[in-house]
Design a protein around this motif. Structure first.
Motif, mmCIF file in Angstrom:
data_model
loop_
_atom_site.group_PDB
_atom_site.id
_atom_site.type_symbol
_atom_site.label_atom_id
_atom_site.label_comp_id
_atom_site.label_asym_id
_atom_site.label_seq_id
_atom_site.Cartn_x
_atom_site.Cartn_y
_atom_site.Cartn_z
ATOM 1 N N ASP A 214 0.843 -1.196 0.000
ATOM 2 C CA ASP A 214 0.000 0.000 0.000
ATOM 3 C C ASP A 214 0.878 1.247 0.000
ATOM 4 N N GLU A 215 0.266 2.404 0.176
ATOM 5 C CA GLU A 215 0.986 3.680 0.091
ATOM 6 C C GLU A 215 2.039 3.832 1.194
ATOM 7 N N ASN A 216 1.866 3.104 2.287
ATOM 8 C CA ASN A 216 2.816 3.159 3.396
ATOM 9 C C ASN A 216 3.834 2.028 3.355
ATOM 10 N N LYS A 217 3.918 1.367 2.197
ATOM 11 C CA LYS A 217 4.849 0.245 1.975
ATOM 12 C C LYS A 217 4.525 -0.965 2.848
ATOM 13 N N ARG A 218 3.279 -1.058 3.265
ATOM 14 C CA ARG A 218 2.843 -2.235 4.015
ATOM 15 C C ARG A 218 2.460 -3.335 3.024
ATOM 16 N N PRO A 219 2.938 -4.555 3.201
ATOM 17 C CA PRO A 219 2.564 -5.634 2.289
ATOM 18 C C PRO A 219 1.086 -5.972 2.436
ATOM 19 N N ILE A 220 0.368 -6.049 1.312
ATOM 20 C CA ILE A 220 -1.071 -6.315 1.398
ATOM 21 C C ILE A 220 -1.488 -7.569 0.628
ATOM 22 N N GLU A 221 -0.762 -7.912 -0.436
ATOM 23 C CA GLU A 221 -1.159 -9.088 -1.227
ATOM 24 C C GLU A 221 0.072 -9.823 -1.745
ATOM 25 N N PHE A 222 0.036 -11.131 -1.648
ATOM 26 C CA PHE A 222 1.039 -12.014 -2.242
ATOM 27 C C PHE A 222 0.298 -12.775 -3.335
ATOM 28 N N ASN A 223 0.608 -12.491 -4.598
ATOM 29 C CA ASN A 223 -0.169 -13.011 -5.713
ATOM 30 C C ASN A 223 0.676 -13.879 -6.634
ATOM 31 N N LEU A 224 0.127 -15.031 -7.004
ATOM 32 C CA LEU A 224 0.756 -15.931 -7.958
ATOM 33 C C LEU A 224 -0.153 -16.060 -9.162
ATOM 34 N N GLY A 225 0.409 -15.871 -10.362
ATOM 35 C CA GLY A 225 -0.382 -15.977 -11.579
ATOM 36 C C GLY A 225 0.245 -16.957 -12.546
ATOM 37 N N TYR A 226 -0.575 -17.833 -13.114
ATOM 38 C CA TYR A 226 -0.105 -18.841 -14.065
ATOM 39 C C TYR A 226 -0.859 -18.644 -15.385
ATOM 40 N N TYR A 227 -0.137 -18.174 -16.403
ATOM 41 C CA TYR A 227 -0.756 -17.817 -17.681
ATOM 42 C C TYR A 227 -0.453 -18.862 -18.756
ATOM 43 N N ARG A 228 -1.439 -19.160 -19.583
ATOM 44 C CA ARG A 228 -1.179 -19.988 -20.758
ATOM 45 C C ARG A 228 -0.086 -19.340 -21.595
ATOM 46 N N GLY A 229 0.902 -20.141 -22.002
ATOM 47 C CA GLY A 229 2.028 -19.584 -22.742
ATOM 48 C C GLY A 229 1.670 -19.054 -24.108
ATOM 49 N N ASP A 230 0.543 -19.518 -24.682
ATOM 50 C CA ASP A 230 0.166 -19.066 -26.016
ATOM 51 C C ASP A 230 -0.800 -17.896 -25.989
ATOM 52 N N SER A 231 -1.033 -17.326 -24.810
ATOM 53 C CA SER A 231 -2.066 -16.301 -24.714
ATOM 54 C C SER A 231 -1.638 -15.032 -23.993
ATOM 55 N N PHE A 232 -0.387 -14.963 -23.613
ATOM 56 C CA PHE A 232 0.029 -13.779 -22.860
ATOM 57 C C PHE A 232 1.437 -13.379 -23.268
ATOM 58 N N VAL A 233 1.615 -12.107 -23.586
ATOM 59 C CA VAL A 233 2.930 -11.548 -23.904
ATOM 60 C C VAL A 233 3.247 -10.492 -22.859
ATOM 61 N N PHE A 234 4.372 -10.626 -22.192
ATOM 62 C CA PHE A 234 4.766 -9.638 -21.193
ATOM 63 C C PHE A 234 5.890 -8.791 -21.761
ATOM 64 N N SER A 235 5.639 -7.492 -21.955
ATOM 65 C CA SER A 235 6.666 -6.590 -22.496
ATOM 66 C C SER A 235 7.101 -5.612 -21.413
ATOM 67 N N VAL A 236 8.346 -5.233 -21.451
ATOM 68 C CA VAL A 236 8.920 -4.338 -20.440
ATOM 69 C C VAL A 236 9.391 -3.059 -21.111
ATOM 70 N N GLU A 237 8.926 -1.947 -20.578
ATOM 71 C CA GLU A 237 9.329 -0.635 -21.089
ATOM 72 C C GLU A 237 10.368 -0.045 -20.137
ATOM 73 N N SER A 238 11.551 0.256 -20.649
ATOM 74 C CA SER A 238 12.634 0.784 -19.819
ATOM 75 C C SER A 238 13.109 2.122 -20.368
ATOM 76 N N GLU A 239 13.520 2.964 -19.471
ATOM 77 C CA GLU A 239 14.021 4.271 -19.855
ATOM 78 C C GLU A 239 15.423 4.450 -19.263
ATOM 79 N N ARG A 240 16.389 4.727 -20.105
ATOM 80 C CA ARG A 240 17.751 4.920 -19.648
ATOM 81 C C ARG A 240 17.981 6.400 -19.332
ATOM 82 N N LYS A 241 18.531 6.643 -18.162
ATOM 83 C CA LYS A 241 18.799 8.031 -17.760
ATOM 84 C C LYS A 241 20.289 8.226 -17.503
#
Length: 241
Positions: A214-241
């Motif tokens: 949460d906003e106070n850095k208190r842990p609120i949820e531990f989540n595990l997700g299992y996605y079909r490999g043919d149905s989900f693409v995870f892309s990462v946007e990075s900015e170099r400074k």
């Protein structure tokens, strides 16, 4: 399909916009190959390097597939998630125009394992509220979620978890999910996951572990997700400074 060479908009940006329009045509959505780079660059009156820069952007986003010696075509539509400005699953799907459906929803109190206990700083064998959901789009479940909640939140097992989770936390419990740490990996599906996701035995799945604060850095949820490999693409946007 015209490029304005007098415009202040860079040529590759214009080419990218035209390609986005082009690949929405029915024939390309059905698998027709795009014109080769030589012909398309001549048609647009731009260099092949400029055109390739635009194509590379769409390949990176998972919209196009390019195979050497074969050609370039529209990629089969999957689901895409981004790491920057993270969203809940419902928000991700809403942004993509996909109506989320719960195929299964189970709520229970379970003894926290070592990882969950450590994350929430719990006593050994303490019970935590656990939410398990099989989710996806119409007639197509593609992700199985398991969420564990910090007992400090006081969440009731009688909640209507068919509603968006983070809206429940914020509106009813005054808890705003504001920070997420995630780990992504590919794993072999267990028989349990194969049955839930309707995939062949030992198929790979995309595994995402999400730690939410949460906003106070208190842990609120531990989540595990299992996605079909043919149905989900995870892309990462990075900015170099």
């Amino acid at each position: 399909m015209n490029i304005d060479h007098k415009s202040q908009t860079p040529l590759h940006i214009q080419a990218e916009a035209l390609l986005r329009e082009m690949i929405q045509r029915e024939e390309y959505q059905k698998g027709k190959l795009l014109p080769n780079e030589v012909d398309l660059s001549k048609q647009l009156n731009i260099s092949r390097n400029t055109l390739r820069q635009a194509i590379n952007k769409l390949v990176y986003e998972g919209l196009l597939i390019r195979k050497k010696g074969y050609g370039t075509k529209v990629a089969a539509k999957g689901i895409s998630g981004r790491a920057k400005n993270w969203y809940s699953f419902s928000q991700e799907m809403q942004a993509l125009g996909i109506q989320v459906q719960n195929f299964e929803l189970h709520v229970s109190w379970q003894t926290a394992g070592n990882e969950v206990s450590s994350f929430f700083n719990l006593q050994p064998d303490q019970q935590v509220l656990t939410l398990e959901r099989l989710r996806g789009k119409k007639d197509f479940p593609f992700v199985y979620f398991i969420s564990y909640f910090n007992p400090e939140l006081g969440i009731s097992s009688d909640e209507n978890f068919a509603n968006p989770l983070y809206e429940i936390l914020e509106k009813k419990y005054g808890v705003k999910a504001s920070l997420s740490y995630e780990e992504i990996s590919a794993i072999k599906a267990t028989p349990f996951l194969c049955k839930k996701l309707n995939i062949p035995n030992d198929d790979p799945v995309l595994f995402r572990r999400r730690l939410v604060y949460d906003e106070n850095k208190r842990p609120i949820e531990f989540n595990l997700g299992y996605y079909r490999g043919d149905s989900f693409v995870f892309s990462v946007e990075s900015e170099r400074k």
